[in-house]
Design a protein around this motif. Structure first.
Motif, PDB file in Angstrom:
ATOM      1  N   PHE A 163      55.393  31.916  36.364  1.00  0.00           N
ATOM      2  CA  PHE A 163      56.317  31.148  37.205  1.00  0.00           C
ATOM      3  C   PHE A 163      57.423  32.001  37.812  1.00  0.00           C
ATOM      4  CE2 PHE A 163      54.822  28.322  33.768  1.00  0.00           C
ATOM      5  CZ  PHE A 163      54.083  27.431  34.542  1.00  0.00           C
ATOM      6  N   THR A 164      57.497  33.285  37.477  1.00  0.00           N
ATOM      7  CA  THR A 164      58.624  34.116  37.887  1.00  0.00           C
ATOM      8  C   THR A 164      58.826  34.105  39.396  1.00  0.00           C
ATOM      9  OG1 THR A 164      58.375  35.572  35.967  1.00  0.00           O
ATOM     10  CG2 THR A 164      59.599  36.429  37.857  1.00  0.00           C
ATOM     11  N   GLU A 165      57.760  34.364  40.155  1.00  0.00           N
ATOM     12  CA  GLU A 165      57.905  34.420  41.611  1.00  0.00           C
ATOM     13  C   GLU A 165      58.122  33.048  42.215  1.00  0.00           C
ATOM     14  OE1 GLU A 165      55.129  36.582  43.888  1.00  0.00           O
ATOM     15  OE2 GLU A 165      55.468  38.490  42.855  1.00  0.00           O
ATOM     16  N   ILE A 166      57.554  32.020  41.602  1.00  0.00           N
ATOM     17  CA  ILE A 166      57.717  30.664  42.154  1.00  0.00           C
ATOM     18  C   ILE A 166      59.171  30.229  42.073  1.00  0.00           C
ATOM     19  CG2 ILE A 166      57.060  28.243  41.922  1.00  0.00           C
ATOM     20  CD1 ILE A 166      54.398  29.151  40.789  1.00  0.00           C
ATOM     21  N   ILE A 167      59.811  30.425  40.920  1.00  0.00           N
ATOM     22  CA  ILE A 167      61.193  29.964  40.762  1.00  0.00           C
ATOM     23  C   ILE A 167      62.180  30.922  41.414  1.00  0.00           C
ATOM     24  CG2 ILE A 167      60.669  28.688  38.657  1.00  0.00           C
ATOM     25  CD1 ILE A 167      61.914  30.955  37.044  1.00  0.00           C
ATOM     26  N   ALA A 168      61.734  32.131  41.755  1.00  0.00           N
ATOM     27  CA  ALA A 168      62.622  33.079  42.430  1.00  0.00           C
ATOM     28  C   ALA A 168      62.714  32.803  43.923  1.00  0.00           C
ATOM     29  CB  ALA A 168      62.145  34.505  42.210  1.00  0.00           C
ATOM     30  N   SER A 169      61.766  32.045  44.466  1.00  0.00           N
ATOM     31  CA  SER A 169      61.746  31.753  45.897  1.00  0.00           C
ATOM     32  C   SER A 169      63.034  31.057  46.321  1.00  0.00           C
ATOM     33  CB  SER A 169      60.543  30.871  46.236  1.00  0.00           C
ATOM     34  OG  SER A 169      60.537  30.527  47.607  1.00  0.00           O
ATOM     35  N   ILE A 170      63.677  31.576  47.350  1.00  0.00           N
ATOM     36  CA  ILE A 170      64.940  31.006  47.838  1.00  0.00           C
ATOM     37  C   ILE A 170      64.642  29.874  48.809  1.00  0.00           C
ATOM     38  CG2 ILE A 170      67.031  31.483  49.171  1.00  0.00           C
ATOM     39  CD1 ILE A 170      66.954  34.329  48.086  1.00  0.00           C
ATOM     40  N   SER A 171      65.188  28.720  48.543  1.00  0.00           N
ATOM     41  CA  SER A 171      64.920  27.557  49.395  1.00  0.00           C
ATOM     42  C   SER A 171      65.946  27.380  50.505  1.00  0.00           C
ATOM     43  CB  SER A 171      64.866  26.278  48.546  1.00  0.00           C
ATOM     44  OG  SER A 171      66.074  26.109  47.812  1.00  0.00           O
ATOM     45  N   ASP A 172      67.152  27.967  50.352  1.00  0.00           N
ATOM     46  CA  ASP A 172      68.190  27.783  51.368  1.00  0.00           C
ATOM     47  C   ASP A 172      69.229  28.891  51.249  1.00  0.00           C
ATOM     48  OD1 ASP A 172      69.547  26.520  53.456  1.00  0.00           O
ATOM     49  OD2 ASP A 172      70.744  25.281  52.105  1.00  0.00           O
ATOM     50  N   ILE A 173      69.743  29.338  52.398  1.00  0.00           N
ATOM     51  CA  ILE A 173      70.880  30.273  52.402  1.00  0.00           C
ATOM     52  C   ILE A 173      71.915  29.761  53.402  1.00  0.00           C
ATOM     53  CG2 ILE A 173      69.576  32.307  51.702  1.00  0.00           C
ATOM     54  CD1 ILE A 173      69.610  33.210  54.642  1.00  0.00           C
ATOM     55  N   LYS A 174      73.177  30.044  53.120  1.00  0.00           N
ATOM     56  CA  LYS A 174      74.273  29.661  54.004  1.00  0.00           C
ATOM     57  C   LYS A 174      75.311  30.775  54.007  1.00  0.00           C
ATOM     58  CE  LYS A 174      73.475  25.151  55.063  1.00  0.00           C
ATOM     59  NZ  LYS A 174      72.440  24.785  54.118  1.00  0.00           N
ATOM     60  N   PHE A 175      75.786  31.143  55.187  1.00  0.00           N
ATOM     61  CA  PHE A 175      76.943  32.015  55.295  1.00  0.00           C
ATOM     62  C   PHE A 175      78.202  31.205  55.001  1.00  0.00           C
ATOM     63  CE2 PHE A 175      74.438  35.101  57.772  1.00  0.00           C
ATOM     64  CZ  PHE A 175      74.969  36.294  57.311  1.00  0.00           C
ATOM     65  N   GLY A 176      79.194  31.864  54.373  1.00  0.00           N
ATOM     66  CA  GLY A 176      80.497  31.242  54.238  1.00  0.00           C
ATOM     67  C   GLY A 176      81.189  31.189  55.593  1.00  0.00           C
ATOM     68  N   LYS A 177      82.260  30.454  55.678  1.00  0.00           N
ATOM     69  CA  LYS A 177      82.943  30.233  56.954  1.00  0.00           C
ATOM     70  C   LYS A 177      83.403  31.537  57.591  1.00  0.00           C
ATOM     71  CE  LYS A 177      86.583  27.358  58.995  1.00  0.00           C
ATOM     72  NZ  LYS A 177      87.656  26.362  58.715  1.00  0.00           N
ATOM     73  N   GLU A 178      83.865  32.473  56.790  1.00  0.00           N
ATOM     74  CA  GLU A 178      84.350  33.747  57.320  1.00  0.00           C
ATOM     75  C   GLU A 178      83.239  34.765  57.482  1.00  0.00           C
ATOM     76  OE1 GLU A 178      87.369  33.878  58.400  1.00  0.00           O
ATOM     77  OE2 GLU A 178      87.818  31.885  57.610  1.00  0.00           O
ATOM     78  N   GLY A 179      82.074  34.506  56.898  1.00  0.00           N
ATOM     79  CA  GLY A 179      80.937  35.393  57.081  1.00  0.00           C
ATOM     80  C   GLY A 179      80.819  36.528  56.087  1.00  0.00           C
ATOM     81  N   ARG A 180      81.714  36.622  55.116  1.00  0.00           N
ATOM     82  CA  ARG A 180      81.633  37.716  54.149  1.00  0.00           C
ATOM     83  C   ARG A 180      80.633  37.412  53.039  1.00  0.00           C
ATOM     84  NH1 ARG A 180      86.429  40.681  50.554  1.00  0.00           N
ATOM     85  NH2 ARG A 180      84.985  41.868  49.247  1.00  0.00           N
ATOM     86  N   TYR A 181      80.495  36.150  52.691  1.00  0.00           N
ATOM     87  CA  TYR A 181      79.638  35.779  51.580  1.00  0.00           C
ATOM     88  C   TYR A 181      78.421  34.987  52.060  1.00  0.00           C
ATOM     89  CZ  TYR A 181      83.566  37.147  48.632  1.00  0.00           C
ATOM     90  OH  TYR A 181      84.564  37.860  48.026  1.00  0.00           O
ATOM     91  N   ILE A 182      77.328  35.138  51.321  1.00  0.00           N
ATOM     92  CA  ILE A 182      76.110  34.356  51.546  1.00  0.00           C
ATOM     93  C   ILE A 182      75.792  33.610  50.251  1.00  0.00           C
ATOM     94  CG2 ILE A 182      73.644  34.417  52.078  1.00  0.00           C
ATOM     95  CD1 ILE A 182      74.097  37.003  53.595  1.00  0.00           C
TER      96      ILE A 182
END
Length: 501
Positions: free
Chosen positions: A325-344
């Motif tokens: 299950f390692t690769e299945i649960i590692a799959s990223i379902s969503d990403i978002k930049f923070g408002k200032e763009g420094r963090y994801i």
């Protein structure tokens, strides 16, 4: 719609005190929810004055507008400023809805294209009109929503004494026996009654109209999983499992392929694109995630086809900890930049991770969301729940992050280094059903959809981190954080719940 305040149990020190605000479309006891009514997308606009939702039926994009503003009396500029200082709590009302997509059939591939709305993104408003993008699996559409005065016809035969100026001049020219082009004619002795014409007038009523301005189609072989606006206001991206395309909003028949991870031989395929997001202020920078748990930052200035990334963010798997299950649960379902763009912010099946784009050695913080489900991974695989795609969001100030879970729960974590905030709430009209989770501080670490096998099994309930029963049939996949306030909109089946702190 129901709304109102509700007192809840006291929050831990340093945590926000969340309260129920509103619910739209809540089910009555025993009511069966239709599949087409389940909410599949939520998005606030940049001002936070409007909220949009899309459903699996694709037939509806529903818009809501903020109502708890303080009215200004004065100049037009004053009227355009909105003040929420006297607001008791954020309050929205239904504004309008429109049909976005319809089911289609690809005869060349013998493939049915669902009308389900995968994503909604607001564009910059202009001249009192709202603009937004919506997409299903294959087609992106650009919508304009505006309020128009309703035109009506006046009476056909008004009182001559009260007739309009246009009507009077028409009658006088006709009665005198002259036409506007100079031709003369004569009436029988005694003349005839004056001719009267209907006049179109604007009533005090207005209606909201949605019009599809452009359709961006035929550019994706696989299902679109993301769309994202560029900060330049002129372009946007659409991403599927293997490609990311760049569009000019004014050109619907042409796009540019900027990322292509499709191998020459599909048997060599090892990962797929799962989500993509533009940097909020740098128009040349975007990030996309993969099914292997990595995030790639790319710079559009480097080359037309971004074969190489400028930065790679991934957390190595500890030796000896790999499993089926390692690769299945590692799959990223969503990403978002923070408002200032420094963090994801990224969400995989088990955790939320916060990444600093200046540090690619590992995530700044890792927040455990589903760690208690690790012993149940076999069951989750059997009932297909392990493939659920949960979204994530950040507060406007970047101090908190949130994501959903099962049993219609959503979780809020503090991002400050010394924060122990980790609150769990249930999306419910009854705020007393709130639960508070008090785990230890989340660990600080420095360190595919194409070939998916679908297996069905029984839906089995279990216990969450608090020992409370939960089941996999109810899940909170979609949520959004207000851009400037501590307010969260989240979807549980066909219901939209609003919470504030």
């Amino acid at each position: 719609m129901n709304g109102g305040d509700g007192d809840v149990t006291a929050a831990p020190a340093g945590s926000l005190d969340w309260k129920f605000s509103q619910v739209f479309g809540e089910r009555t006891a025993g009511e069966e929810v239709q599949e087409v009514d389940i909410i599949s997308a939520i998005e606030f606009d940049k001002s936070g004055h409007h909220l949009a939702t899309g459903d699996r039926g694709g037939s509806r994009v529903v818009l809501f507008e903020r109502t708890d503003m303080k009215e200004h009396v004065g100049s037009r500029r004053d009227m355009e400023r909105i003040d929420y200082s006297n607001s008791k709590h954020p309050e929205f009302r239904y504004k309008t809805e429109f049909q976005s997509h319809e089911p289609e059939f690809d005869y060349l591939k013998s493939l049915e294209i669902e009308e389900k709305i995968n994503k909604i993104r607001w564009c910059q408003a202009a001249n009192g009109s709202l603009f937004l993008l919506s997409t299903n699996d294959k087609t992106v559409k650009f919508w304009k929503v505006q309020e128009k005065k309703v035109k009506k016809l006046s009476e056909m035969n008004p009182d001559p004494a009260k007739s309009s100026e246009n009507g009077s001049s028409t009658r006088s020219s006709v009665s005198s026996g002259h036409l506007s082009n100079g031709d003369e004619f004569s009436f029988p002795p005694g003349g005839i009654a004056s001719l009267r014409f209907p006049v179109v007038v604007y009533s005090n009523e207005s209606s909201i109209m949605a019009r599809c301005r452009r359709v961006y189609a035929h550019a994706h072989d696989y299902h679109i999983n993301s769309i994202s606006n560029n900060s330049d206001g002129e372009t946007f991206i659409s991403a599927d499992d293997l490609r990311i395309n760049l569009w000019n909003m004014e050109i619907s028949n042409q796009s540019f392929n900027i990322v292509d991870v499709k191998p020459t031989n599909m048997e060599d395929l090892t990962e797929v694109i799962t989500s993509a997001d533009f940097h909020p202020t740098h128009c040349n920078t975007l990030a996309y995630s993969s099914s292997k748990g990595s995030i790639r930052l790319i710079d559009l200035r480097q080359s037309a086809l971004c074969d190489n990334h400028s930065k790679l963010f991934e957390e190595p798997v500890a030796p000896g900890s790999r499993s089926f299950f390692t690769e299945i649960i590692a799959s990223i379902s969503d990403i978002k930049f923070g408002k200032e763009g420094r963090y994801i912010l990224s969400r995989d099946y088990m955790t939320l991770k916060l990444w600093d784009i200046n540090m690619d050695s590992g995530p700044v913080s890792t927040f455990q969301v589903h760690e208690y489900l690790r012993p149940k991974l076999c069951d989750l695989y059997e009932n297909d729940s392990i493939f659920d795609k949960f979204e994530c969001c950040l507060s406007g100030n970047g101090q908190r992050v949130a994501t959903g879970s099962y049993s219609n729960l959503f979780r809020v974590f503090g991002t400050a280094e010394d924060s122990t905030e980790a609150t769990t709430l249930e999306a419910s009209k009854n705020p007393m059903r709130r639960q508070v989770q008090t785990p230890s501080r989340p660990a600080r670490s420095l360190g595919s959809s194409i070939s998916r096998v679908v297996r069905r099994g029984g839906e089995s309930p279990g216990l969450d981190a608090n020992g409370n029963s939960f089941d996999f049939t109810t899940k909170l996949l979609h949520l959004a954080w207000h851009p400037s306030e501590n307010s969260i909109a989240c979807a549980a089946a066909n219901s939209l719940y609003m919470y504030y702190a």
